[in-house]
Design an enzyme around this catalytic site. Structure first.
Site, PDB file in Angstrom:
ATOM      1  N   ASP A  79       0.846  -1.189   0.000  1.00 12.43           N
ATOM      2  CA  ASP A  79       0.000   0.000   0.000  1.00 12.43           C
ATOM      3  C   ASP A  79       0.888   1.247   0.000  1.00 12.43           C
ATOM      4  O   ASP A  79       1.813   1.346   0.816  1.00 12.43           O
ATOM      5  CB  ASP A  79      -0.875   0.016   1.263  1.00 12.43           C
ATOM      6  CG  ASP A  79      -2.354   0.114   0.953  1.00 12.43           C
ATOM      7  OD1 ASP A  79      -2.709   0.952   0.121  1.00 12.43           O
ATOM      8  OD2 ASP A  79      -3.149  -0.630   1.555  1.00 12.43           O
ATOM      9  N   ASP A 100      -3.472   4.065  -2.504  1.00 11.78           N
ATOM     10  CA  ASP A 100      -4.608   4.493  -1.705  1.00 11.78           C
ATOM     11  C   ASP A 100      -5.061   5.887  -2.129  1.00 11.78           C
ATOM     12  O   ASP A 100      -4.244   6.799  -2.313  1.00 11.78           O
ATOM     13  CB  ASP A 100      -4.209   4.508  -0.225  1.00 11.78           C
ATOM     14  CG  ASP A 100      -5.347   4.901   0.681  1.00 11.78           C
ATOM     15  OD1 ASP A 100      -6.276   4.094   0.834  1.00 11.78           O
ATOM     16  OD2 ASP A 100      -5.310   6.031   1.214  1.00 11.78           O
ATOM     17  N   GLU A 146      -6.656   2.740  -6.173  1.00 12.78           N
ATOM     18  CA  GLU A 146      -7.960   2.806  -5.501  1.00 12.78           C
ATOM     19  C   GLU A 146      -8.697   4.040  -6.013  1.00 12.78           C
ATOM     20  O   GLU A 146      -8.204   5.158  -5.900  1.00 12.78           O
ATOM     21  CB  GLU A 146      -7.783   2.914  -3.987  1.00 12.78           C
ATOM     22  CG  GLU A 146      -9.111   3.049  -3.256  1.00 12.78           C
ATOM     23  CD  GLU A 146      -8.973   3.581  -1.827  1.00 12.78           C
ATOM     24  OE1 GLU A 146      -9.758   3.156  -0.968  1.00 12.78           O
ATOM     25  OE2 GLU A 146      -8.097   4.419  -1.584  1.00 12.78           O
ATOM     26  N   HIS A 148     -11.086  -4.153   3.644  1.00 12.67           N
ATOM     27  CA  HIS A 148     -10.969  -3.727   5.033  1.00 12.67           C
ATOM     28  C   HIS A 148     -11.822  -2.504   5.362  1.00 12.67           C
ATOM     29  O   HIS A 148     -11.777  -2.016   6.492  1.00 12.67           O
ATOM     30  CB  HIS A 148      -9.503  -3.414   5.344  1.00 12.67           C
ATOM     31  CG  HIS A 148      -8.963  -2.262   4.543  1.00 12.67           C
ATOM     32  ND1 HIS A 148      -8.785  -2.320   3.187  1.00 12.67           N
ATOM     33  CD2 HIS A 148      -8.589  -1.010   4.919  1.00 12.67           C
ATOM     34  CE1 HIS A 148      -8.317  -1.165   2.752  1.00 12.67           C
ATOM     35  NE2 HIS A 148      -8.198  -0.355   3.774  1.00 12.67           N
ATOM     36  N   ASP A 149     -12.576  -1.996   4.393  1.00 12.57           N
ATOM     37  CA  ASP A 149     -13.362  -0.777   4.600  1.00 12.57           C
ATOM     38  C   ASP A 149     -14.869  -0.999   4.639  1.00 12.57           C
ATOM     39  O   ASP A 149     -15.614  -0.060   4.917  1.00 12.57           O
ATOM     40  CB  ASP A 149     -13.059   0.240   3.488  1.00 12.57           C
ATOM     41  CG  ASP A 149     -11.772   1.009   3.729  1.00 12.57           C
ATOM     42  OD1 ASP A 149     -11.342   1.097   4.899  1.00 12.57           O
ATOM     43  OD2 ASP A 149     -11.189   1.527   2.759  1.00 12.57           O
TER      44      ASP A 149
END
Length: 540
Positions: free
Chosen positions: A99, A201, A270, A331-332
């Site tokens: 990331d 990200d 993303e 994870h969100d």
């Protein structure tokens, strides 16, 4: 096929390092813990691991607030541990994607602590600073995703600084050439260490409108999106000035030029924008921007075959040379079995949803625990860790429920994750789905995942082929994947009843062994798919 990049059609296993495995027994997962589970990850048949942030950070947003881009946070280990992870993953034929949080830093980053001291220091222009309006208010109406104004007052400079997320996550000023140059150097540090790719990200948040124009109001009927319902005023605006600015494309081309100096590496962006599908196409067009875009469009609350078809077809129509990457969990958001599984959450549905994801055209991000069919954990208010959930409780309970530690052993007090209490609780229902229980059960969700993955690796049509949708409804979806002379009919039933799906034309089907799903030999214009079932047959 020999010239096809490794990442096209790849399955990328997302590891949330806090929650995979705790090697030093402090209640928090770490890089040595990931290393200890490489054999398990390899057994899944995935091509790469995406490791969520492990950089030095005050952890206000659990690693997405970086205070040093070039160091590992001590809770996760050391640079030597990371080098070992790369070497041992590569030894198993697994790529490592990290990331990179490039749009903002922590307010504890040395760049920001210098920038906020004065208006004339060497870093003074590295963040987005603005004078107040004559009445003292912020310069415009921009909002932070995590609630409130996107502007925070800094008395040292008597100015506001921009933060699209938490106030402890100030936005870098990409209009400053020195910032762009420095960020590329930070990225190259990891490329030199041997990483195979970057998950970028919030990559469409790098640039802001230089004139600081206010966003227009979004009509109420358009107020929707990932996590941005009516209880979050972020949904009340059209975000055309605070992110997804045209200047970002030139930076992406600079980043791609850097990546091209490291053959075989990949970028996965993303994208969370007002029109994410259009932005995905724009950010991957040509051969000079992102390799792939990571979509949130399937992370919705309601499962619908028609919606999936419309979403994929819309992207396919807009993509030129670009390549999609699909996910149905991360994870969100709440785990897909809780969003889409209904009250009974059939294990068979978990198998079907994993097979669906692995059958779409594009690459795939598979979030840790999805191969077990984990549901969303219920986290009590006093157990919350996520600042997003703390702010919006009880309407939105945050992201902790999908971030709980992996259950490795059902009989251990802490499910084999650690010898001490973890940073988040592990629900009893997750212990019932532990790896050790599913490992020895040939009919388990885990082994169905492994079997399908093993078969998929041998099928160019599923990894690289085109997609043609032929039937859809709220409760089912059917499409054809084809590559060269190879064609497969893939049909998925999301309901608790067997369904007959009309195909609209006569097809000759040939049964296929090895993928763990129903397969038939038949001829006709309809097929029968069992409850929560998957049917995959070769077309002749």
């Amino acid at each position: 096929m020999t010239t096809t990049p490794w990442w096209r059609g790849a399955v990328i296993y997302q590891v949330y390092p806090r929650s995979l495995m705790d090697a030093n027994n402090d209640g928090i997962g770490d890089i040595p813990g990931i290393i200890s589970k490489l054999d398990y990850i390899s057994s899944l048949g995935v091509d790469a691991i995406w490791v969520s942030p492990f950089f030095k950070s005050p952890m206000k947003d659990f690693g997405y607030d970086i205070s040093d881009y070039r160091d590992i946070d001590p809770i996760f280990g050391t640079l030597a541990d990371f080098d070992e992870l790369i070497a041992k993953a590569h030894g198993r034929g697994i790529k490592i994607i990290i990331d990179q949080v490039l749009s903002h830093t922590s307010d504890q980053h040395a760049w920001f602590t210098a920038s906020r001291e004065s208006r004339d220091n060497p870093h003074s222009d590295w963040y987005v600073w603005a004078d107040p309006l004559p009445d003292g208010n912020p310069p415009n109406n921009w909002l932070a995703i995590f609630g409130g104004s996107a502007w925070e007052w800094e008395p040292r400079r008597c100015q506001y600084y921009l933060h699209n997320f938490l106030k402890s996550q100030p936005d870098l000023n990409y209009h400053c050439p020195q910032v762009r140059e420095q960020i590329l150097q930070e990225v190259e540090f990891w490329l030199k260490r041997g990483v195979d790719g970057l998950r970028l990200d919030a990559i469409n948040f790098c640039f802001h409108d230089k004139e600081l124009r206010s966003n227009p109001v979004k009509p109420e009927e358009e107020r929707k999106g990932r996590g941005f319902s009516l209880d979050n005023p972020y949904a009340f605006q059209k975000h055309i000035y605070d992110n997804t600015r045209p200047e970002n494309l030139e930076f992406l081309e600079s980043l791609r030029a850097l990546m091209d100096r490291y053959p075989g590496t990949v970028t996965l962006g993303e994208i969370s924008a007002d029109d994410s599908l259009k932005t995905m196409a724009e950010y991957t067009t040509g051969n000079s921007r992102l390799h792939m875009a990571y979509s949130f469009e399937l992370l919705v609350e309601k499962l619908s075959g028609t919606y999936i078809r419309d979403t994929v077809e819309t992207l396919e129509e807009n993509l030129s040379e670009g390549w999609p990457c699909w996910a149905i969990g991360n994870h969100d958001v709440r785990r897909f079995m809780s969003r889409w599984g209904g009250k009974h959450q059939s294990p068979q549905l978990a198998k079907t949803l994993n097979a669906l994801l692995l059958s779409l055209r594009g690459s795939v991000c598979s979030y840790q625990g999805e191969e077990l069919g984990l549901t969303e954990a219920e986290i009590l208010q006093h157990e919350l860790q996520d600042p997003y959930g703390i702010t919006f409780w009880p309407r939105f309970k945050g992201r902790d429920g999908c971030r709980t530690p992996m259950p490795w052993n059902h009989s251990d007090t802490y499910a084999g994750f650690s010898q001490v209490k973890g940073w988040l609780p592990i629900p009893a229902s997750h212990k019932e789905q532990a790896v050790n229980l599913q490992d020895g059960d040939n009919a388990s969700i885990l082994n169905a995942y492994r079997q399908f993955m093993q078969w998929r690796k041998q099928q160019p049509a599923l990894r690289f082929g085109d997609i043609e949708f032929i039937a859809d409804a709220e409760t089912y979806l059917a499409f054809i994947r084809h590559y060269g002379d190879e064609k497969f009919l893939c049909a998925f039933n999301f309901s608790a009843d067997a369904q007959t799906i009309s195909l609209g034309a006569d097809y000759l089907l040939e049964a296929v062994d090895g993928h763990g799903c129903q397969s038939v030999s038949a001829q006709g214009n309809s097929i029968s798919v069992p409850a929560y079932g998957t049917l995959i047959s070769r077309l002749r």
